[in-house]
Design a protein around this motif. Structure first.
Motif, mmCIF file in Angstrom:
data_model
loop_
_atom_site.group_PDB
_atom_site.id
_atom_site.type_symbol
_atom_site.label_atom_id
_atom_site.label_comp_id
_atom_site.label_asym_id
_atom_site.label_seq_id
_atom_site.Cartn_x
_atom_site.Cartn_y
_atom_site.Cartn_z
ATOM 1 N N ALA A 69 0.841 -1.195 0.000
ATOM 2 C CA ALA A 69 0.000 0.000 0.000
ATOM 3 C C ALA A 69 0.878 1.248 0.000
ATOM 4 C CB ALA A 69 -0.916 -0.001 1.214
ATOM 5 N N SER A 70 0.380 2.295 -0.649
ATOM 6 C CA SER A 70 1.121 3.559 -0.652
ATOM 7 C C SER A 70 0.676 4.414 0.523
ATOM 8 C CB SER A 70 0.880 4.309 -1.966
ATOM 9 O OG SER A 70 -0.493 4.632 -2.117
ATOM 10 N N ALA A 71 1.475 5.434 0.851
ATOM 11 C CA ALA A 71 1.109 6.360 1.930
ATOM 12 C C ALA A 71 -0.183 7.080 1.560
ATOM 13 C CB ALA A 71 2.230 7.362 2.151
ATOM 14 N N THR A 72 -1.088 7.231 2.510
ATOM 15 C CA THR A 72 -2.389 7.834 2.235
ATOM 16 C C THR A 72 -2.679 8.957 3.224
ATOM 17 O OG1 THR A 72 -3.564 6.283 3.684
ATOM 18 C CG2 THR A 72 -3.263 5.629 1.386
ATOM 19 N N HIS A 73 -3.723 9.721 2.923
ATOM 20 C CA HIS A 73 -4.220 10.754 3.818
ATOM 21 C C HIS A 73 -5.736 10.665 3.848
ATOM 22 C CE1 HIS A 73 -4.129 12.483 -0.262
ATOM 23 N NE2 HIS A 73 -5.244 13.089 0.101
ATOM 24 N N THR A 74 -6.356 11.355 4.758
ATOM 25 C CA THR A 74 -7.810 11.299 4.904
ATOM 26 C C THR A 74 -8.496 11.733 3.609
ATOM 27 O OG1 THR A 74 -7.626 11.794 7.262
ATOM 28 C CG2 THR A 74 -9.776 12.118 6.233
ATOM 29 N N SER A 75 -9.365 10.878 3.090
ATOM 30 C CA SER A 75 -10.048 11.161 1.821
ATOM 31 C C SER A 75 -11.137 12.211 2.014
ATOM 32 C CB SER A 75 -10.671 9.873 1.262
ATOM 33 O OG SER A 75 -9.691 8.883 1.055
ATOM 34 N N GLN A 76 -11.234 13.123 1.061
ATOM 35 C CA GLN A 76 -12.276 14.146 1.068
ATOM 36 C C GLN A 76 -13.349 13.882 0.017
ATOM 37 O OE1 GLN A 76 -12.310 16.697 3.352
ATOM 38 N NE2 GLN A 76 -10.481 15.759 4.247
ATOM 39 N N ILE A 77 -12.978 13.142 -1.012
ATOM 40 C CA ILE A 77 -13.911 12.815 -2.100
ATOM 41 C C ILE A 77 -13.751 11.334 -2.429
ATOM 42 C CG2 ILE A 77 -13.935 15.136 -3.086
ATOM 43 C CD1 ILE A 77 -11.922 14.132 -5.174
ATOM 44 N N PRO A 78 -14.778 10.719 -3.045
ATOM 45 C CA PRO A 78 -14.640 9.312 -3.450
ATOM 46 C C PRO A 78 -13.574 9.173 -4.536
ATOM 47 C CG PRO A 78 -16.946 10.006 -3.461
ATOM 48 C CD PRO A 78 -16.131 11.246 -3.317
ATOM 49 N N GLN A 79 -12.931 8.033 -4.567
ATOM 50 C CA GLN A 79 -12.010 7.706 -5.647
ATOM 51 C C GLN A 79 -12.189 6.246 -6.017
ATOM 52 O OE1 GLN A 79 -7.796 7.726 -4.467
ATOM 53 N NE2 GLN A 79 -8.423 7.920 -2.338
ATOM 54 N N SER A 80 -11.908 5.903 -7.253
ATOM 55 C CA SER A 80 -12.119 4.535 -7.702
ATOM 56 C C SER A 80 -10.970 4.084 -8.583
ATOM 57 C CB SER A 80 -13.448 4.421 -8.467
ATOM 58 O OG SER A 80 -13.429 5.232 -9.631
ATOM 59 N N VAL A 81 -10.767 2.772 -8.617
ATOM 60 C CA VAL A 81 -9.780 2.170 -9.503
ATOM 61 C C VAL A 81 -10.446 0.993 -10.209
ATOM 62 C CG1 VAL A 81 -7.773 2.862 -8.149
ATOM 63 C CG2 VAL A 81 -8.865 0.666 -7.684
ATOM 64 N N GLU A 82 -9.996 0.735 -11.428
ATOM 65 C CA GLU A 82 -10.501 -0.397 -12.189
ATOM 66 C C GLU A 82 -9.590 -1.597 -11.940
ATOM 67 O OE1 GLU A 82 -10.526 -1.411 -16.823
ATOM 68 O OE2 GLU A 82 -11.921 0.227 -16.321
ATOM 69 N N LEU A 83 -10.166 -2.682 -11.445
ATOM 70 C CA LEU A 83 -9.419 -3.895 -11.146
ATOM 71 C C LEU A 83 -10.013 -5.068 -11.920
ATOM 72 C CD1 LEU A 83 -9.073 -3.502 -7.265
ATOM 73 C CD2 LEU A 83 -7.419 -2.836 -9.016
ATOM 74 N N THR A 84 -9.312 -6.204 -11.887
ATOM 75 C CA THR A 84 -9.815 -7.399 -12.573
ATOM 76 C C THR A 84 -9.768 -8.586 -11.627
ATOM 77 O OG1 THR A 84 -7.605 -7.983 -13.420
ATOM 78 C CG2 THR A 84 -8.996 -6.595 -14.819
#
Length: 284
Positions: free
Chosen positions: A72-87
């Motif tokens: 996992a990469s370093a993260t911060h508190t999310s303010q908006i939704p985000q999405s990734v395409e996976l398989t």
């Protein structure tokens, strides 16, 4: 040459028959092309797995881990939704999330969207409830910090109550028309690498007890709110999670609404999320 000339003259000469044939071709060709494309495409919109949970649980870290496949990469508190395409694998060619993340992953695959939503109290309901209403939703992963659950139990359970109640109402709304797809919930007890983390069995019992207290509290609050006696019954039932009128809450009560709740431990930091990935793969 003469044999070719005659059909050309017939086609180019204005007539009722030629007009009808031309009109049929013009009208039917776009329809046939559309049907071919629609049938050859498995999803017009990708199915969705929703990540929800209180802040600090590890939602964004899990998203980056599944996307990258290594850490996992370093993260911060999310303010908006985000999405990734996976398989996910169709034929078990890629059996782990690490294999599925590779560009040259073996076998055939199905695509889906993993959507991460903010966990902050002022933002979460707005974004999560919009996603829960979506027809593309296939499953909900509720991520919590099992190492600090005792300190954050009230907030963690309150948000889970809202999520489960929204799914319950979603299923109930389909009883008068077309029933929506059954949406199952995975409660991912994260941070089991820490010695203070509660095992999945204790996470389950703590949450069930707190959800029962929230249910009783909200029911009492409705009685004290001044709602008319005739309206209390329907209002209370609409906000009651699980089996109506039951003394204690259990996750098994959600099966009445085609909602299966699983509690599985893991650790994003250590990459111990294979059981979560298997759960997600089974929903797609």
């Amino acid at each position: 040459m003469e044999d070719l000339k005659r059909p050309l003259e017939y086609i180019l000469t204005p007539s009722f028959e030629i007009f009808v044939v031309g009109a049929i071709i013009v009208l039917l060709l776009p329809i046939l092309v559309h049907l071919y494309i629609a049938r050859s495409t498995p999803y017009t919109t990708l199915p969705t797995i929703l990540l929800v949970g209180p802040p600090g649980g590890g939602k964004t870290s899990l998203l980056t881990l599944l996307e990258r496949g290594d850490s996992a990469s370093a993260t911060h508190t999310s303010q908006i939704p985000q999405s990734v395409e996976l398989t996910v694998s169709n034929d078990r060619g890629a059996t782990t999330f690490r294999e599925a993340a590779r560009i040259d992953a073996p076998g055939s695959h199905r695509k889906f969207l993993l959507v991460d939503t903010p966990g902050h109290g002022k933002l979460r309901n707005q974004h999560a409830m919009t996603q829960i209403a979506s027809s593309t939703l296939r499953g909900v992963v509720y991520i919590l910090d099992a190492a600090s659950l005792d300190d954050s139990l009230a907030d963690t359970a309150a948000y889970l109550y809202d999520v489960l109640l929204a799914l319950q109402k979603r299923t109930g709304a389909g009883k008068t028309s077309k029933t929506p797809n059954a949406i199952h919930v995975l409660i991912a007890a994260n941070k089991l690498d820490l010695f203070t983390a509660l095992p999945a069995s204790l996470v389950k019992s703590r949450l069930e007890a707190e959800l029962g207290r929230i249910r009783q509290s909200r029911s009492k609050g409705l009685l004290d709110s001044g709602v008319g006696v005739d309206e209390i019954g329907s209002e209370e039932q609409d906000g009651w999670l699980g089996e109506y009128g039951s003394e204690k809450f259990s996750f098994g009560q959600m099966r009445e609404f085609d909602i299966e709740v699983d509690i599985v431990g893991g650790s994003v930091l250590e990459g111990n999320v294979d059981k979560w990935w298997d759960w997600i793969s089974a929903r797609i």
